[in-house]
Design a protein around this motif. Structure first.
Motif, short mmCIF file in Angstrom:
data_model
loop_
_atom_site.label_atom_id
_atom_site.label_comp_id
_atom_site.label_asym_id
_atom_site.label_seq_id
_atom_site.Cartn_x
_atom_site.Cartn_y
_atom_site.Cartn_z
N THR A 97 128.73 54.79 -90.27
CA THR A 97 128.21 56.12 -90.51
C THR A 97 126.94 56.01 -91.36
O THR A 97 126.77 55.03 -92.08
CB THR A 97 129.24 56.96 -91.28
OG1 THR A 97 129.75 56.18 -92.38
CG2 THR A 97 130.38 57.39 -90.39
N PRO A 103 122.87 65.12 -93.20
CA PRO A 103 122.74 64.51 -91.87
C PRO A 103 121.30 64.17 -91.48
O PRO A 103 120.99 64.13 -90.29
CB PRO A 103 123.28 65.62 -90.97
CG PRO A 103 122.79 66.88 -91.66
CD PRO A 103 122.85 66.59 -93.12
N HIS A 118 126.33 53.37 -80.39
CA HIS A 118 127.20 53.75 -81.49
C HIS A 118 128.65 53.54 -81.09
O HIS A 118 129.02 53.70 -79.91
CB HIS A 118 126.99 55.22 -81.86
CG HIS A 118 125.63 55.52 -82.41
ND1 HIS A 118 125.30 55.30 -83.73
CD2 HIS A 118 124.52 56.01 -81.82
CE1 HIS A 118 124.04 55.66 -83.93
NE2 HIS A 118 123.54 56.07 -82.79
N GLY A 121 131.34 58.84 -81.30
CA GLY A 121 130.49 60.00 -81.09
C GLY A 121 130.05 60.63 -82.39
O GLY A 121 128.94 61.17 -82.49
N PHE A 122 130.90 60.56 -83.41
CA PHE A 122 130.55 61.10 -84.71
C PHE A 122 129.33 60.40 -85.28
O PHE A 122 128.40 61.03 -85.80
CB PHE A 122 131.73 60.95 -85.67
CG PHE A 122 131.50 61.56 -87.03
CD1 PHE A 122 131.81 62.89 -87.27
CD2 PHE A 122 130.97 60.81 -88.06
CE1 PHE A 122 131.59 63.46 -88.52
CE2 PHE A 122 130.75 61.36 -89.31
CZ PHE A 122 131.05 62.70 -89.54
N ASN A 123 129.30 59.08 -85.20
CA ASN A 123 128.15 58.33 -85.69
C ASN A 123 126.88 58.72 -84.94
O ASN A 123 125.81 58.89 -85.54
CB ASN A 123 128.38 56.83 -85.54
CG ASN A 123 129.44 56.31 -86.49
OD1 ASN A 123 130.09 57.07 -87.19
ND2 ASN A 123 129.65 55.00 -86.49
N ASP A 124 126.99 58.84 -83.63
CA ASP A 124 125.83 59.22 -82.82
C ASP A 124 125.32 60.60 -83.22
O ASP A 124 124.11 60.85 -83.28
CB ASP A 124 126.22 59.19 -81.34
CG ASP A 124 125.04 59.41 -80.41
OD1 ASP A 124 123.90 59.07 -80.80
OD2 ASP A 124 125.26 59.92 -79.30
N LEU A 125 126.25 61.51 -83.53
CA LEU A 125 125.89 62.86 -83.92
C LEU A 125 125.19 62.90 -85.27
O LEU A 125 124.26 63.68 -85.48
CB LEU A 125 127.16 63.72 -83.97
CG LEU A 125 127.00 65.20 -84.30
CD1 LEU A 125 126.27 65.92 -83.16
CD2 LEU A 125 128.37 65.84 -84.54
N LEU A 126 125.62 62.05 -86.21
CA LEU A 126 125.13 62.11 -87.58
C LEU A 126 123.83 61.35 -87.81
O LEU A 126 123.00 61.76 -88.61
CB LEU A 126 126.20 61.61 -88.55
CG LEU A 126 127.13 62.66 -89.16
CD1 LEU A 126 126.40 63.51 -90.17
CD2 LEU A 126 127.77 63.54 -88.10
N ASP A 128 120.09 60.15 -87.36
CA ASP A 128 118.83 60.61 -86.76
C ASP A 128 118.16 59.40 -86.12
O ASP A 128 117.57 58.56 -86.81
CB ASP A 128 117.93 61.23 -87.83
CG ASP A 128 116.55 61.60 -87.29
OD1 ASP A 128 116.35 61.54 -86.06
OD2 ASP A 128 115.67 61.92 -88.11
N THR A 249 135.49 61.97 -90.37
CA THR A 249 134.68 61.30 -89.34
C THR A 249 135.38 61.40 -87.98
O THR A 249 135.74 62.49 -87.55
CB THR A 249 134.34 59.84 -89.73
OG1 THR A 249 135.52 59.07 -89.86
CG2 THR A 249 133.58 59.82 -91.04
N GLU A 250 135.62 60.29 -87.30
CA GLU A 250 136.16 60.31 -85.93
C GLU A 250 137.68 60.38 -85.88
O GLU A 250 138.27 60.59 -84.81
CB GLU A 250 135.69 59.04 -85.20
CG GLU A 250 135.98 58.98 -83.71
CD GLU A 250 134.96 59.72 -82.86
OE1 GLU A 250 135.10 59.69 -81.62
OE2 GLU A 250 134.01 60.30 -83.42
#
Length: 320
Positions: A97, A103, A118, A121-126, A128, A249-250
Protein backbone atom coordinates in the motif's frame (compact mmCIF):
# COMPACT_ATOMS: atom_id res chain seq x y z
CA UNK A 1 10.76 -17.27 -21.06
CA UNK A 2 13.80 -16.30 -18.95
CA UNK A 3 12.82 -13.92 -16.16
CA UNK A 4 15.21 -11.92 -14.02
CA UNK A 5 13.67 -11.53 -10.56
CA UNK A 6 15.04 -10.67 -7.14
CA UNK A 7 13.99 -12.70 -4.13
CA UNK A 8 12.20 -9.95 -2.22
CA UNK A 9 9.04 -11.56 -0.79
CA UNK A 10 9.54 -15.26 -0.16
CA UNK A 11 5.90 -16.33 0.05
CA UNK A 12 4.89 -14.47 -3.12
CA UNK A 13 7.93 -15.69 -5.04
CA UNK A 14 7.24 -19.27 -3.96
CA UNK A 15 4.04 -19.18 -5.99
CA UNK A 16 5.56 -17.26 -8.91
CA UNK A 17 8.47 -19.64 -9.54
CA UNK A 18 6.04 -22.56 -9.94
CA UNK A 19 5.20 -21.30 -13.44
CA UNK A 20 6.36 -22.61 -16.79
CA UNK A 21 9.36 -20.28 -17.15
CA UNK A 22 13.02 -20.08 -16.11
CA UNK A 23 13.73 -17.74 -13.20
CA UNK A 24 17.12 -16.08 -12.71
CA UNK A 25 17.73 -15.12 -9.06
CA UNK A 26 20.65 -12.74 -8.38
CA UNK A 27 22.77 -14.21 -5.60
CA UNK A 28 25.62 -12.49 -3.78
CA UNK A 29 28.10 -14.05 -1.34
CA UNK A 30 26.54 -12.25 1.65
CA UNK A 31 22.99 -13.09 0.48
CA UNK A 32 21.95 -9.56 1.33
CA UNK A 33 18.74 -7.83 0.18
CA UNK A 34 19.94 -7.59 -3.45
CA UNK A 35 21.26 -11.14 -3.66
CA UNK A 36 19.26 -13.53 -1.48
CA UNK A 37 19.00 -16.27 -4.07
CA UNK A 38 16.98 -19.34 -3.20
CA UNK A 39 15.68 -19.39 0.39
CA UNK A 40 16.64 -22.30 2.63
CA UNK A 41 13.21 -22.25 4.28
CA UNK A 42 11.07 -22.71 1.13
CA UNK A 43 10.76 -25.46 -1.45
CA UNK A 44 11.30 -24.02 -4.93
CA UNK A 45 11.54 -25.90 -8.24
CA UNK A 46 14.83 -26.28 -10.08
CA UNK A 47 13.68 -23.71 -12.68
CA UNK A 48 14.44 -21.03 -10.05
CA UNK A 49 18.19 -20.75 -10.62
CA UNK A 50 20.76 -18.74 -8.69
CA UNK A 51 23.02 -16.51 -10.80
CA UNK A 52 25.86 -14.23 -9.79
CA UNK A 53 25.67 -10.53 -10.71
CA UNK A 54 28.89 -10.94 -12.70
CA UNK A 55 27.34 -13.59 -14.96
CA UNK A 56 24.17 -11.66 -15.79
CA UNK A 57 25.81 -9.62 -18.55
CA UNK A 58 26.09 -12.81 -20.59
CA UNK A 59 22.62 -14.16 -19.75
CA UNK A 60 19.78 -14.01 -22.24
CA UNK A 61 16.97 -12.30 -20.35
CA UNK A 62 13.51 -12.00 -21.90
CA UNK A 63 11.95 -9.82 -19.22
CA UNK A 64 12.87 -8.21 -15.89
CA UNK A 65 10.38 -8.33 -13.03
CA UNK A 66 11.15 -5.28 -10.90
CA UNK A 67 9.89 -4.96 -7.32
CA UNK A 68 11.90 -2.05 -5.86
CA UNK A 69 12.73 1.27 -7.59
CA UNK A 70 16.50 0.88 -7.29
CA UNK A 71 16.38 -2.40 -9.22
CA UNK A 72 16.11 -0.40 -12.46
CA UNK A 73 19.66 0.91 -12.02
CA UNK A 74 20.88 -2.37 -10.54
CA UNK A 75 19.58 -4.36 -13.49
CA UNK A 76 21.15 -1.98 -16.00
CA UNK A 77 24.50 -2.33 -14.24
CA UNK A 78 24.37 -6.11 -13.95
CA UNK A 79 22.94 -6.71 -17.43
CA UNK A 80 25.86 -4.99 -19.10
CA UNK A 81 24.10 -1.72 -19.84
CA UNK A 82 20.73 -3.10 -20.88
CA UNK A 83 18.13 -0.89 -19.21
CA UNK A 84 14.76 -2.38 -18.15
CA UNK A 85 11.92 -0.87 -20.13
CA UNK A 86 14.22 0.33 -22.88
CA UNK A 87 16.64 -2.44 -23.91
CA UNK A 88 14.87 -5.36 -22.24
CA UNK A 89 11.14 -5.70 -21.49
CA UNK A 90 10.17 -5.06 -17.87
CA UNK A 91 7.24 -5.11 -15.49
CA UNK A 92 7.13 -3.48 -12.05
CA UNK A 93 5.35 -5.44 -9.30
CA UNK A 94 4.00 -3.34 -6.42
CA UNK A 95 3.45 -5.40 -3.28
CA UNK A 96 2.53 -2.64 -0.85
CA UNK A 97 0.00 0.00 0.00
CA UNK A 98 1.18 3.62 -0.40
CA UNK A 99 2.92 4.94 2.70
CA UNK A 100 2.95 8.67 2.08
CA UNK A 101 0.22 11.28 1.65
CA UNK A 102 -2.59 8.83 0.97
CA UNK A 103 -4.49 8.95 -1.36
CA UNK A 104 -2.18 11.36 -3.20
CA UNK A 105 1.01 9.28 -3.00
CA UNK A 106 2.79 9.23 -6.35
CA UNK A 107 4.16 5.84 -7.30
CA UNK A 108 7.95 5.85 -7.88
CA UNK A 109 7.47 4.30 -11.33
CA UNK A 110 4.66 6.66 -12.37
CA UNK A 111 5.16 8.33 -15.72
CA UNK A 112 7.65 5.76 -16.97
CA UNK A 113 7.56 3.13 -19.70
CA UNK A 114 7.37 0.11 -17.38
CA UNK A 115 3.83 -1.16 -16.66
CA UNK A 116 2.90 -1.68 -13.01
CA UNK A 117 1.21 -4.77 -11.59
CA UNK A 118 -0.54 -4.49 -8.22
CA UNK A 119 -1.30 -7.47 -6.00
CA UNK A 120 -4.70 -6.09 -4.89
CA UNK A 121 -7.33 -3.83 -6.37
CA UNK A 122 -7.11 -1.70 -3.25
CA UNK A 123 -3.45 -0.95 -3.92
CA UNK A 124 -4.21 -0.06 -7.53
CA UNK A 125 -6.97 2.27 -6.36
CA UNK A 126 -4.82 4.07 -3.77
CA UNK A 127 -1.53 4.56 -5.63
CA UNK A 128 -1.26 7.52 -8.00
CA UNK A 129 0.43 5.89 -11.00
CA UNK A 130 -0.21 8.80 -13.35
CA UNK A 131 -0.71 7.61 -16.90
CA UNK A 132 1.41 4.48 -16.46
CA UNK A 133 -0.55 1.34 -17.44
CA UNK A 134 -1.56 -0.75 -14.42
CA UNK A 135 -3.20 -4.09 -13.87
CA UNK A 136 -4.06 -6.27 -10.88
CA UNK A 137 -2.94 -9.86 -10.40
CA UNK A 138 -4.16 -11.18 -7.09
CA UNK A 139 -2.09 -13.60 -5.05
CA UNK A 140 -1.88 -17.30 -5.79
CA UNK A 141 -0.99 -20.01 -3.30
CA UNK A 142 0.68 -23.40 -3.54
CA UNK A 143 -1.97 -25.41 -1.73
CA UNK A 144 -0.53 -26.78 1.55
CA UNK A 145 -3.64 -28.91 2.09
CA UNK A 146 -6.28 -28.69 4.78
CA UNK A 147 -4.44 -29.38 8.06
CA UNK A 148 -6.59 -27.68 10.65
CA UNK A 149 -6.97 -29.42 14.00
CA UNK A 150 -7.30 -26.44 16.37
CA UNK A 151 -6.19 -28.63 19.26
CA UNK A 152 -4.16 -25.78 20.81
CA UNK A 153 -6.65 -23.30 22.24
CA UNK A 154 -4.69 -20.17 21.37
CA UNK A 155 -4.71 -17.49 18.69
CA UNK A 156 -2.08 -17.52 15.92
CA UNK A 157 -0.62 -14.32 14.46
CA UNK A 158 1.96 -14.10 11.67
CA UNK A 159 3.88 -10.84 11.39
CA UNK A 160 7.42 -9.79 10.51
CA UNK A 161 9.27 -7.10 12.45
CA UNK A 162 6.30 -6.00 14.58
CA UNK A 163 8.23 -3.70 16.91
CA UNK A 164 9.64 -1.57 14.09
CA UNK A 165 6.45 -1.58 12.00
CA UNK A 166 4.22 -0.83 14.97
CA UNK A 167 0.63 0.23 14.42
CA UNK A 168 0.60 -0.53 10.69
CA UNK A 169 0.74 -4.26 11.51
CA UNK A 170 -1.32 -3.96 14.70
CA UNK A 171 1.55 -4.52 17.13
CA UNK A 172 -0.29 -2.42 19.71
CA UNK A 173 -3.20 -4.89 19.59
CA UNK A 174 -1.08 -7.92 20.48
CA UNK A 175 -0.98 -7.35 24.28
CA UNK A 176 -4.78 -7.39 24.64
CA UNK A 177 -5.04 -10.46 22.42
CA UNK A 178 -2.31 -12.30 24.33
CA UNK A 179 -3.71 -11.44 27.73
CA UNK A 180 -7.29 -12.14 26.69
CA UNK A 181 -7.01 -15.51 24.94
CA UNK A 182 -3.30 -16.37 24.59
CA UNK A 183 -1.41 -15.57 21.41
CA UNK A 184 1.35 -17.38 19.54
CA UNK A 185 3.14 -14.93 17.23
CA UNK A 186 5.19 -16.29 14.33
CA UNK A 187 7.59 -14.39 12.08
CA UNK A 188 10.89 -12.58 11.75
CA UNK A 189 12.14 -10.52 14.70
CA UNK A 190 9.09 -11.33 16.83
CA UNK A 191 11.43 -12.06 19.73
CA UNK A 192 11.79 -8.28 20.10
CA UNK A 193 8.22 -8.03 21.37
CA UNK A 194 7.92 -7.33 25.12
CA UNK A 195 7.12 -10.31 27.33
CA UNK A 196 3.38 -9.77 27.48
CA UNK A 197 1.39 -12.13 29.65
CA UNK A 198 -0.05 -14.90 27.49
CA UNK A 199 2.38 -14.31 24.60
CA UNK A 200 4.63 -16.89 22.99
CA UNK A 201 6.86 -16.15 19.99
CA UNK A 202 8.22 -18.42 17.27
CA UNK A 203 11.09 -16.95 15.31
CA UNK A 204 11.52 -17.43 11.53
CA UNK A 205 10.20 -20.96 11.05
CA UNK A 206 10.56 -22.63 7.68
CA UNK A 207 7.47 -22.56 5.51
CA UNK A 208 6.94 -26.28 6.12
CA UNK A 209 7.21 -25.88 9.90
CA UNK A 210 4.92 -22.86 9.86
CA UNK A 211 2.28 -24.84 7.99
CA UNK A 212 2.59 -27.55 10.63
CA UNK A 213 2.34 -25.16 13.59
CA UNK A 214 -0.37 -22.74 12.46
CA UNK A 215 -3.33 -25.11 11.97
CA UNK A 216 -2.93 -26.53 15.47
CA UNK A 217 -3.97 -23.13 16.84
CA UNK A 218 -7.71 -22.63 17.22
CA UNK A 219 -7.98 -19.26 15.41
CA UNK A 220 -5.88 -17.21 12.98
CA UNK A 221 -5.91 -13.48 13.78
CA UNK A 222 -4.89 -10.80 11.27
CA UNK A 223 -4.19 -7.45 12.96
CA UNK A 224 -2.89 -5.48 9.97
CA UNK A 225 -4.19 -1.92 9.78
CA UNK A 226 -2.31 -0.65 6.73
CA UNK A 227 -0.40 -3.22 4.76
CA UNK A 228 -1.07 -5.04 1.54
CA UNK A 229 -3.00 -8.29 1.76
CA UNK A 230 -0.79 -10.72 3.69
CA UNK A 231 -0.13 -14.06 2.03
CA UNK A 232 -0.03 -15.69 5.48
CA UNK A 233 -3.71 -14.78 5.87
CA UNK A 234 -4.58 -16.58 2.63
CA UNK A 235 -2.39 -19.53 3.62
CA UNK A 236 -4.28 -19.74 6.93
CA UNK A 237 -7.55 -20.04 5.01
CA UNK A 238 -6.01 -22.69 2.76
CA UNK A 239 -5.01 -24.60 5.91
CA UNK A 240 -8.64 -24.52 7.01
CA UNK A 241 -8.30 -22.08 9.91
CA UNK A 242 -11.13 -19.80 11.05
CA UNK A 243 -10.22 -16.12 10.72
CA UNK A 244 -10.60 -13.02 12.87
CA UNK A 245 -9.34 -9.99 10.95
CA UNK A 246 -9.51 -6.22 10.75
CA UNK A 247 -11.71 -4.93 7.94
CA UNK A 248 -8.95 -2.85 6.38
CA UNK A 249 -7.43 -2.56 2.89
CA UNK A 250 -8.30 -5.67 0.80
CA UNK A 251 -9.22 -7.96 3.70
CA UNK A 252 -13.05 -7.57 3.55
CA UNK A 253 -12.96 -8.97 0.01
CA UNK A 254 -10.43 -11.68 0.83
CA UNK A 255 -12.22 -13.08 3.89
CA UNK A 256 -15.96 -13.84 3.67
CA UNK A 257 -17.89 -13.14 6.86
CA UNK A 258 -18.82 -16.82 7.13
CA UNK A 259 -15.12 -17.70 7.47
CA UNK A 260 -14.97 -16.07 10.91
CA UNK A 261 -15.19 -12.40 11.89
CA UNK A 262 -14.06 -9.29 10.01
CA UNK A 263 -14.41 -6.11 12.02
CA UNK A 264 -13.24 -2.52 12.44
CA UNK A 265 -13.99 -2.62 16.17
CA UNK A 266 -10.95 -3.29 18.32
CA UNK A 267 -13.23 -4.24 21.22
CA UNK A 268 -14.67 -7.11 19.13
CA UNK A 269 -11.37 -8.86 18.40
CA UNK A 270 -10.91 -10.78 21.64
CA UNK A 271 -14.63 -11.68 22.06
CA UNK A 272 -14.69 -13.01 18.47
CA UNK A 273 -11.63 -15.17 19.08
CA UNK A 274 -13.05 -16.35 22.40
CA UNK A 275 -16.32 -17.34 20.73
CA UNK A 276 -14.55 -19.48 18.14
CA UNK A 277 -12.38 -21.03 20.84
CA UNK A 278 -15.41 -22.08 22.87
CA UNK A 279 -17.17 -23.75 19.93
CA UNK A 280 -14.74 -25.97 17.97
CA UNK A 281 -17.50 -27.10 15.60
CA UNK A 282 -18.27 -23.52 14.56
CA UNK A 283 -14.54 -22.84 14.20
CA UNK A 284 -14.05 -25.86 11.97
CA UNK A 285 -17.03 -24.98 9.76
CA UNK A 286 -15.77 -21.40 9.38
CA UNK A 287 -12.37 -22.76 8.37
CA UNK A 288 -13.90 -25.01 5.72
CA UNK A 289 -15.78 -22.05 4.23
CA UNK A 290 -12.62 -19.96 4.21
CA UNK A 291 -10.63 -22.70 2.49
CA UNK A 292 -13.23 -23.06 -0.27
CA UNK A 293 -13.21 -19.31 -0.83
CA UNK A 294 -9.42 -19.08 -0.86
CA UNK A 295 -9.09 -21.92 -3.36
CA UNK A 296 -11.55 -20.23 -5.70
CA UNK A 297 -10.09 -16.75 -5.48
CA UNK A 298 -6.39 -17.38 -4.87
CA UNK A 299 -5.72 -20.51 -6.87
CA UNK A 300 -2.22 -21.10 -8.20
CA UNK A 301 -3.31 -21.92 -11.76
CA UNK A 302 -5.20 -18.63 -12.14
CA UNK A 303 -2.29 -16.67 -10.66
CA UNK A 304 0.29 -18.24 -12.99
CA UNK A 305 -1.97 -17.86 -16.03
CA UNK A 306 -2.50 -14.17 -15.29
CA UNK A 307 1.23 -13.61 -14.96
CA UNK A 308 1.98 -15.56 -18.13
CA UNK A 309 -0.44 -13.34 -20.06
CA UNK A 310 1.04 -10.11 -18.70
CA UNK A 311 4.64 -11.14 -19.31
CA UNK A 312 3.86 -12.46 -22.79
CA UNK A 313 2.12 -9.20 -23.68
CA UNK A 314 5.07 -7.10 -22.46
CA UNK A 315 7.63 -9.20 -24.30
CA UNK A 316 5.57 -9.32 -27.50
CA UNK A 317 5.03 -5.56 -27.36
CA UNK A 318 8.78 -4.95 -27.15
CA UNK A 319 9.65 -7.20 -30.11
CA UNK A 320 11.01 -5.31 -33.15
Amino acid sequence: MRILIWHVHGAWTTAFVHGRHDYLLPTTPDRGPDGRGRPPTCEWPAAAREVSPESLADEEVDVVLLQRPHEVELAEQWLGGRRPGRDVPAVYLEHDTPAGNVPDTRHPMAGGDVPIVHVTGFNDLLWDCGGTPTTVIEHGIVDPGRRYTGDIERAAVVVNDPVRRGRSVGADLIPELAEGVGADVFGARVEHLPAYRGLRTYESLSQRDLHDHLPRRRVYVDLNRWTSLGISLIEAMYLGMPIVALATTETPLAVPSEAGFVTTRRDQIVPAVRYLMKDPDVAEQAGRIGRRHAKRRYGLDRFLADWHDVLHTVVAGAAP
